[in-house]
Design an enzyme around this catalytic site. Structure first.
Site, PDB file in Angstrom:
ATOM      1  CB  SER A 149      21.235  42.537  47.049  1.00 47.38           C
ATOM      2  OG  SER A 149      20.010  43.100  46.621  1.00 47.38           O
ATOM      3  CE1 TYR A 162      20.897  39.199  42.680  1.00 48.32           C
ATOM      4  CE2 TYR A 162      19.270  40.473  43.907  1.00 48.32           C
ATOM      5  CZ  TYR A 162      20.522  40.368  43.326  1.00 48.32           C
ATOM      6  OH  TYR A 162      21.390  41.438  43.374  1.00 48.32           O
TER       7      TYR A 162
HETATM    8  P1  NAD Z   1      27.641  43.423  36.473  1.00 51.01           P
HETATM    9  O1  NAD Z   1      26.884  42.449  35.649  1.00 51.01           O
HETATM   10  O2  NAD Z   1      27.974  44.751  35.918  1.00 51.01           O
HETATM   11  O3  NAD Z   1      28.973  42.751  37.005  1.00 51.01           O
HETATM   12  C1  NAD Z   1      29.004  41.424  37.473  1.00 51.01           C
HETATM   13  C2  NAD Z   1      30.378  40.858  37.196  1.00 51.01           C
HETATM   14  O4  NAD Z   1      30.392  39.509  37.695  1.00 51.01           O
HETATM   15  C3  NAD Z   1      30.704  40.802  35.697  1.00 51.01           C
HETATM   16  O5  NAD Z   1      31.989  41.321  35.453  1.00 51.01           O
HETATM   17  C4  NAD Z   1      30.618  39.330  35.367  1.00 51.01           C
HETATM   18  O6  NAD Z   1      31.473  38.934  34.301  1.00 51.01           O
HETATM   19  C5  NAD Z   1      31.017  38.707  36.700  1.00 51.01           C
HETATM   20  N1  NAD Z   1      30.543  37.324  36.781  1.00 51.01           N
HETATM   21  C6  NAD Z   1      29.267  36.878  36.637  1.00 51.01           C
HETATM   22  N2  NAD Z   1      29.243  35.542  36.703  1.00 51.01           N
HETATM   23  C7  NAD Z   1      30.539  35.138  36.873  1.00 51.01           C
HETATM   24  C8  NAD Z   1      31.163  33.871  36.997  1.00 51.01           C
HETATM   25  N3  NAD Z   1      30.471  32.731  36.946  1.00 51.01           N
HETATM   26  N4  NAD Z   1      32.493  33.832  37.190  1.00 51.01           N
HETATM   27  C9  NAD Z   1      33.226  34.979  37.228  1.00 51.01           C
HETATM   28  N5  NAD Z   1      32.687  36.199  37.104  1.00 51.01           N
HETATM   29  C10 NAD Z   1      31.353  36.279  36.928  1.00 51.01           C
HETATM   30  O7  NAD Z   1      26.793  43.543  37.821  1.00 51.01           O
HETATM   31  P2  NAD Z   1      26.805  44.583  39.034  1.00 51.01           P
HETATM   32  O8  NAD Z   1      25.473  45.227  39.024  1.00 51.01           O
HETATM   33  O9  NAD Z   1      28.036  45.400  39.082  1.00 51.01           O
HETATM   34  O10 NAD Z   1      26.795  43.543  40.233  1.00 51.01           O
HETATM   35  C11 NAD Z   1      27.863  43.387  41.147  1.00 51.01           C
HETATM   36  C12 NAD Z   1      27.296  42.810  42.432  1.00 51.01           C
HETATM   37  O11 NAD Z   1      26.366  43.753  42.980  1.00 51.01           O
HETATM   38  C13 NAD Z   1      26.522  41.512  42.259  1.00 51.01           C
HETATM   39  O12 NAD Z   1      26.809  40.640  43.336  1.00 51.01           O
HETATM   40  C14 NAD Z   1      25.075  41.953  42.310  1.00 51.01           C
HETATM   41  O13 NAD Z   1      24.202  40.932  42.740  1.00 51.01           O
HETATM   42  C15 NAD Z   1      25.164  43.088  43.311  1.00 51.01           C
HETATM   43  N6  NAD Z   1      24.048  44.033  43.248  1.00 51.01           N
HETATM   44  C16 NAD Z   1      23.825  44.797  42.140  1.00 51.01           C
HETATM   45  C17 NAD Z   1      22.741  45.673  42.141  1.00 51.01           C
HETATM   46  C18 NAD Z   1      22.432  46.578  40.964  1.00 51.01           C
HETATM   47  O14 NAD Z   1      21.385  47.242  40.994  1.00 51.01           O
HETATM   48  N7  NAD Z   1      23.264  46.648  39.957  1.00 51.01           N
HETATM   49  C19 NAD Z   1      21.908  45.752  43.254  1.00 51.01           C
HETATM   50  C20 NAD Z   1      22.173  44.963  44.349  1.00 51.01           C
HETATM   51  C21 NAD Z   1      23.250  44.097  44.353  1.00 51.01           C
END
Ligand code: NAD
Length: 265
Positions: A149, A162
Protein backbone atom coordinates in the site's frame (compact mmCIF):
# COMPACT_ATOMS: atom_id res chain seq x y z
CA UNK A 1 15.99 -12.86 -18.83
CA UNK A 2 13.45 -10.86 -20.78
CA UNK A 3 12.35 -12.47 -23.99
CA UNK A 4 10.24 -10.96 -26.71
CA UNK A 5 6.61 -11.83 -26.09
CA UNK A 6 6.00 -12.15 -29.83
CA UNK A 7 2.26 -11.73 -29.37
CA UNK A 8 2.01 -14.70 -27.00
CA UNK A 9 0.23 -14.49 -23.67
CA UNK A 10 2.65 -13.05 -21.14
CA UNK A 11 2.18 -15.78 -18.52
CA UNK A 12 1.69 -18.72 -20.81
CA UNK A 13 2.57 -22.01 -19.06
CA UNK A 14 3.01 -20.38 -15.63
CA UNK A 15 1.33 -21.54 -12.43
CA UNK A 16 0.36 -18.65 -10.17
CA UNK A 17 -1.04 -18.59 -6.64
CA UNK A 18 -3.07 -15.47 -5.91
CA UNK A 19 -4.38 -14.82 -2.40
CA UNK A 20 -7.47 -12.74 -1.70
CA UNK A 21 -8.61 -13.25 -5.27
CA UNK A 22 -12.34 -13.34 -4.62
CA UNK A 23 -12.81 -9.58 -4.62
CA UNK A 24 -11.38 -6.24 -5.67
CA UNK A 25 -7.75 -6.05 -6.80
CA UNK A 26 -7.23 -9.80 -6.38
CA UNK A 27 -10.23 -10.66 -8.54
CA UNK A 28 -9.00 -8.43 -11.40
CA UNK A 29 -5.50 -9.89 -11.01
CA UNK A 30 -6.88 -13.43 -11.18
CA UNK A 31 -8.86 -12.65 -14.33
CA UNK A 32 -5.95 -10.82 -15.97
CA UNK A 33 -3.43 -13.55 -15.16
CA UNK A 34 -5.79 -16.19 -16.57
CA UNK A 35 -6.28 -14.12 -19.74
CA UNK A 36 -2.49 -13.93 -20.03
CA UNK A 37 -2.25 -17.71 -20.01
CA UNK A 38 -1.48 -18.50 -16.36
CA UNK A 39 -3.04 -21.38 -14.48
CA UNK A 40 -4.28 -19.67 -11.33
CA UNK A 41 -4.72 -21.21 -7.89
CA UNK A 42 -6.80 -18.63 -6.07
CA UNK A 43 -7.07 -18.75 -2.27
CA UNK A 44 -9.62 -16.79 -0.28
CA UNK A 45 -11.91 -17.26 2.71
CA UNK A 46 -14.97 -16.19 0.70
CA UNK A 47 -16.04 -19.41 -1.01
CA UNK A 48 -19.19 -17.97 -2.60
CA UNK A 49 -17.38 -15.21 -4.44
CA UNK A 50 -14.34 -17.41 -5.00
CA UNK A 51 -16.30 -20.18 -6.74
CA UNK A 52 -18.24 -17.59 -8.77
CA UNK A 53 -15.00 -16.05 -10.01
CA UNK A 54 -13.58 -19.43 -10.95
CA UNK A 55 -16.70 -20.14 -13.06
CA UNK A 56 -16.33 -16.77 -14.75
CA UNK A 57 -12.64 -17.31 -15.50
CA UNK A 58 -13.35 -20.77 -16.91
CA UNK A 59 -16.20 -19.53 -19.06
CA UNK A 60 -13.77 -16.94 -20.44
CA UNK A 61 -11.47 -19.83 -21.40
CA UNK A 62 -9.02 -19.53 -18.49
CA UNK A 63 -7.71 -22.08 -16.02
CA UNK A 64 -8.40 -21.43 -12.35
CA UNK A 65 -9.03 -23.43 -9.18
CA UNK A 66 -10.28 -22.13 -5.87
CA UNK A 67 -8.93 -23.02 -2.43
CA UNK A 68 -11.06 -21.94 0.51
CA UNK A 69 -8.62 -20.77 3.14
CA UNK A 70 -8.36 -18.50 6.14
CA UNK A 71 -4.97 -17.04 5.30
CA UNK A 72 -4.40 -15.78 8.82
CA UNK A 73 -3.84 -19.47 9.63
CA UNK A 74 -0.47 -21.04 8.86
CA UNK A 75 -1.94 -24.44 8.01
CA UNK A 76 -4.33 -22.93 5.46
CA UNK A 77 -1.43 -21.14 3.76
CA UNK A 78 0.48 -24.42 3.64
CA UNK A 79 -2.57 -26.20 2.19
CA UNK A 80 -3.00 -23.57 -0.54
CA UNK A 81 0.62 -24.07 -1.59
CA UNK A 82 0.33 -27.85 -1.49
CA UNK A 83 -2.80 -27.74 -3.63
CA UNK A 84 -0.88 -25.92 -6.37
CA UNK A 85 1.94 -28.48 -6.22
CA UNK A 86 -0.38 -31.50 -6.13
CA UNK A 87 -2.48 -30.26 -9.05
CA UNK A 88 0.12 -28.59 -11.25
CA UNK A 89 3.56 -29.69 -10.01
CA UNK A 90 5.17 -26.26 -9.67
CA UNK A 91 4.67 -22.65 -8.58
CA UNK A 92 6.08 -19.96 -10.86
CA UNK A 93 4.36 -16.96 -9.30
CA UNK A 94 3.07 -16.04 -5.86
CA UNK A 95 0.86 -12.97 -5.45
CA UNK A 96 0.25 -12.11 -1.80
CA UNK A 97 -2.77 -9.88 -2.19
CA UNK A 98 -5.18 -10.76 0.64
CA UNK A 99 -5.46 -7.93 3.09
CA UNK A 100 -7.66 -6.13 5.53
CA UNK A 101 -8.08 -2.61 6.84
CA UNK A 102 -9.03 -1.31 10.27
CA UNK A 103 -9.46 2.38 10.96
CA UNK A 104 -8.47 3.03 14.58
CA UNK A 105 -5.86 4.89 16.59
CA UNK A 106 -3.35 2.50 18.09
CA UNK A 107 -4.52 2.77 21.70
CA UNK A 108 -8.10 2.24 20.52
CA UNK A 109 -7.36 -0.82 18.41
CA UNK A 110 -8.77 -3.98 19.96
CA UNK A 111 -6.61 -7.03 20.46
CA UNK A 112 -8.84 -8.92 17.96
CA UNK A 113 -8.27 -6.23 15.31
CA UNK A 114 -4.53 -6.26 15.99
CA UNK A 115 -4.39 -10.02 15.53
CA UNK A 116 -6.51 -9.83 12.39
CA UNK A 117 -4.46 -7.04 10.77
CA UNK A 118 -1.07 -8.57 11.49
CA UNK A 119 -2.44 -11.99 10.54
CA UNK A 120 -3.85 -11.09 7.16
CA UNK A 121 -1.52 -8.24 6.10
CA UNK A 122 1.78 -9.62 7.35
CA UNK A 123 1.70 -13.24 8.48
CA UNK A 124 -0.28 -14.50 5.49
CA UNK A 125 2.52 -13.18 3.23
CA UNK A 126 5.18 -14.62 5.54
CA UNK A 127 3.58 -18.08 5.53
CA UNK A 128 2.77 -18.10 1.83
CA UNK A 129 6.42 -17.23 1.09
CA UNK A 130 7.68 -19.76 3.62
CA UNK A 131 5.79 -22.63 1.99
CA UNK A 132 6.27 -21.50 -1.62
CA UNK A 133 9.97 -20.61 -1.58
CA UNK A 134 11.27 -24.21 -1.27
CA UNK A 135 9.51 -25.12 -4.54
CA UNK A 136 10.88 -22.03 -6.28
CA UNK A 137 14.38 -22.67 -4.92
CA UNK A 138 14.27 -26.26 -6.20
CA UNK A 139 13.79 -24.91 -9.74
CA UNK A 140 15.93 -21.77 -9.14
CA UNK A 141 13.06 -19.80 -10.59
CA UNK A 142 10.11 -17.83 -9.27
CA UNK A 143 8.52 -14.44 -8.79
CA UNK A 144 6.74 -13.07 -5.74
CA UNK A 145 4.67 -9.89 -5.70
CA UNK A 146 2.86 -8.56 -2.65
CA UNK A 147 0.06 -6.03 -2.68
CA UNK A 148 1.31 -3.58 -0.06
CA UNK A 149 0.00 0.00 0.00
CA UNK A 150 1.12 3.59 -0.38
CA UNK A 151 0.73 3.64 3.43
CA UNK A 152 3.78 1.37 3.57
CA UNK A 153 5.75 4.20 1.94
CA UNK A 154 4.18 7.26 3.58
CA UNK A 155 2.05 7.19 6.71
CA UNK A 156 -1.61 8.09 6.76
CA UNK A 157 -3.71 9.18 9.71
CA UNK A 158 -6.03 6.97 11.79
CA UNK A 159 -4.66 3.55 10.83
CA UNK A 160 -1.17 3.13 12.37
CA UNK A 161 -1.21 -0.65 12.53
CA UNK A 162 -2.37 -0.93 8.91
CA UNK A 163 0.52 1.37 7.88
CA UNK A 164 2.96 -0.68 9.94
CA UNK A 165 1.90 -4.01 8.42
CA UNK A 166 2.17 -2.59 4.89
CA UNK A 167 5.66 -1.16 5.57
CA UNK A 168 6.62 -4.57 6.96
CA UNK A 169 5.59 -6.50 3.84
CA UNK A 170 7.53 -4.11 1.64
CA UNK A 171 10.67 -4.79 3.67
CA UNK A 172 9.85 -8.52 3.64
CA UNK A 173 9.84 -8.47 -0.17
CA UNK A 174 13.11 -6.54 -0.29
CA UNK A 175 14.80 -8.92 2.15
CA UNK A 176 13.61 -11.98 0.21
CA UNK A 177 14.79 -10.28 -3.00
CA UNK A 178 18.30 -9.94 -1.54
CA UNK A 179 18.43 -13.41 0.03
CA UNK A 180 17.42 -15.21 -3.15
CA UNK A 181 18.57 -13.01 -6.04
CA UNK A 182 21.39 -15.39 -6.93
CA UNK A 183 18.94 -18.29 -6.90
CA UNK A 184 16.78 -16.83 -9.64
CA UNK A 185 13.96 -15.54 -7.47
CA UNK A 186 12.56 -12.01 -7.66
CA UNK A 187 10.35 -10.36 -5.06
CA UNK A 188 8.59 -7.01 -5.38
CA UNK A 189 5.61 -5.10 -4.04
CA UNK A 190 2.97 -2.88 -5.54
CA UNK A 191 1.79 0.04 -3.42
CA UNK A 192 -1.76 0.95 -4.38
CA UNK A 193 -3.14 4.34 -3.51
CA UNK A 194 -6.89 4.72 -3.20
CA UNK A 195 -8.51 2.07 -5.35
CA UNK A 196 -12.22 1.52 -5.97
CA UNK A 197 -12.86 -1.85 -4.33
CA UNK A 198 -15.30 -3.24 -1.75
CA UNK A 199 -12.65 -2.55 0.93
CA UNK A 200 -12.63 1.14 0.02
CA UNK A 201 -16.40 1.27 -0.31
CA UNK A 202 -16.70 0.01 3.30
CA UNK A 203 -14.47 2.86 4.53
CA UNK A 204 -16.43 5.39 2.49
CA UNK A 205 -19.77 4.17 3.80
CA UNK A 206 -18.51 4.31 7.40
CA UNK A 207 -17.60 8.00 7.06
CA UNK A 208 -20.07 10.68 8.27
CA UNK A 209 -20.61 12.04 4.73
CA UNK A 210 -19.79 9.29 2.20
CA UNK A 211 -20.20 11.43 -0.96
CA UNK A 212 -18.07 14.23 0.45
CA UNK A 213 -15.43 11.73 1.61
CA UNK A 214 -15.32 10.12 -1.85
CA UNK A 215 -14.92 13.51 -3.55
CA UNK A 216 -12.23 14.53 -1.05
CA UNK A 217 -10.32 11.32 -1.82
CA UNK A 218 -10.54 11.89 -5.55
CA UNK A 219 -9.24 15.44 -5.26
CA UNK A 220 -6.39 14.32 -2.98
CA UNK A 221 -4.85 12.36 -5.90
CA UNK A 222 -2.66 14.28 -8.36
CA UNK A 223 -4.43 12.43 -11.20
CA UNK A 224 -7.73 13.66 -9.72
CA UNK A 225 -9.52 10.31 -9.46
CA UNK A 226 -9.46 6.98 -7.68
CA UNK A 227 -7.56 4.05 -9.15
CA UNK A 228 -9.14 0.89 -10.51
CA UNK A 229 -8.42 -2.73 -9.55
CA UNK A 230 -7.36 -3.40 -13.15
CA UNK A 231 -4.69 -0.69 -12.95
CA UNK A 232 -3.23 -2.52 -9.94
CA UNK A 233 -3.54 -5.87 -11.70
CA UNK A 234 -1.51 -4.59 -14.67
CA UNK A 235 1.28 -3.43 -12.33
CA UNK A 236 1.36 -6.88 -10.70
CA UNK A 237 1.31 -8.53 -14.12
CA UNK A 238 4.34 -6.48 -15.17
CA UNK A 239 6.25 -7.39 -11.99
CA UNK A 240 5.39 -11.09 -12.41
CA UNK A 241 6.18 -11.32 -16.12
CA UNK A 242 9.54 -11.66 -17.85
CA UNK A 243 9.24 -8.03 -18.91
CA UNK A 244 10.48 -7.05 -15.43
CA UNK A 245 13.30 -9.61 -15.37
CA UNK A 246 15.88 -7.07 -14.09
CA UNK A 247 13.60 -5.66 -11.40
CA UNK A 248 13.68 -7.03 -7.86
CA UNK A 249 13.23 -5.51 -4.40
CA UNK A 250 11.11 -2.58 -5.57
CA UNK A 251 7.95 -1.10 -4.08
CA UNK A 252 6.03 0.28 -7.04
CA UNK A 253 3.47 2.98 -6.26
CA UNK A 254 0.20 2.61 -8.19
CA UNK A 255 -1.28 5.70 -6.65
CA UNK A 256 -2.01 8.42 -9.20
CA UNK A 257 1.08 10.35 -8.05
CA UNK A 258 0.12 10.52 -4.37
CA UNK A 259 3.46 9.45 -2.88
CA UNK A 260 5.42 11.65 -5.29
CA UNK A 261 3.44 14.60 -3.94
CA UNK A 262 3.90 13.49 -0.32
CA UNK A 263 7.65 13.00 -0.63
CA UNK A 264 8.06 16.49 -2.11
CA UNK A 265 6.98 18.18 1.14
P1 NAD B 1 -11.19 -6.49 -0.98
O1 NAD B 1 -11.81 -6.42 0.37
O2 NAD B 1 -12.00 -6.20 -2.17
O3 NAD B 1 -10.49 -7.89 -1.17
C1 NAD B 1 -9.75 -8.51 -0.14
C2 NAD B 1 -9.86 -10.00 -0.32
O4 NAD B 1 -9.08 -10.61 0.73
C3 NAD B 1 -11.30 -10.51 -0.18
O5 NAD B 1 -11.61 -11.40 -1.23
C4 NAD B 1 -11.31 -11.20 1.16
O6 NAD B 1 -12.24 -12.28 1.24
C5 NAD B 1 -9.87 -11.68 1.26
N1 NAD B 1 -9.51 -11.94 2.66
C6 NAD B 1 -9.60 -11.07 3.71
N2 NAD B 1 -9.25 -11.70 4.84
C7 NAD B 1 -8.96 -12.99 4.49
C8 NAD B 1 -8.55 -14.13 5.23
N3 NAD B 1 -8.38 -14.10 6.55
N4 NAD B 1 -8.31 -15.27 4.55
C9 NAD B 1 -8.50 -15.34 3.21
N5 NAD B 1 -8.89 -14.29 2.47
C10 NAD B 1 -9.12 -13.13 3.11
O7 NAD B 1 -9.92 -5.52 -0.87
P2 NAD B 1 -8.96 -4.86 -1.96
O8 NAD B 1 -9.14 -3.39 -1.83
O9 NAD B 1 -9.05 -5.51 -3.28
O10 NAD B 1 -7.57 -5.20 -1.28
C11 NAD B 1 -6.61 -6.07 -1.84
C12 NAD B 1 -5.25 -5.70 -1.28
O11 NAD B 1 -4.94 -4.36 -1.70
C13 NAD B 1 -5.17 -5.69 0.24
O12 NAD B 1 -3.92 -6.22 0.65
C14 NAD B 1 -5.25 -4.22 0.59
O13 NAD B 1 -4.64 -3.91 1.83
C15 NAD B 1 -4.51 -3.61 -0.58
N6 NAD B 1 -4.81 -2.19 -0.80
C16 NAD B 1 -6.06 -1.77 -1.15
C17 NAD B 1 -6.28 -0.41 -1.34
C18 NAD B 1 -7.63 0.14 -1.75
O14 NAD B 1 -7.77 1.38 -1.79
N7 NAD B 1 -8.60 -0.67 -2.06
C19 NAD B 1 -5.23 0.50 -1.17
C20 NAD B 1 -3.99 0.03 -0.82
C21 NAD B 1 -3.77 -1.33 -0.63
Amino acid sequence: MAQSCGGNARLSGRVAIITGGASGIGAETTRLFAREGATVVMADRDSKRGEALVSRVRSDGGECVFVEADLTQENDCKRATQTAIELFGKIDILVNNAGGFVKALLHETSTEDMEYLTGINLYSAVWMCKYTLPYMLMRRKGVICTTASKTGLVAQRDSPLYCATKAAVIRLMQAIALDHAEEGIRANAICPGIIETPMLENSIQLSPDPEEFRRWNELAQPLGRLGTPLECAYATLFLCSDESSFITGVALPVDGGFTAMSLKH
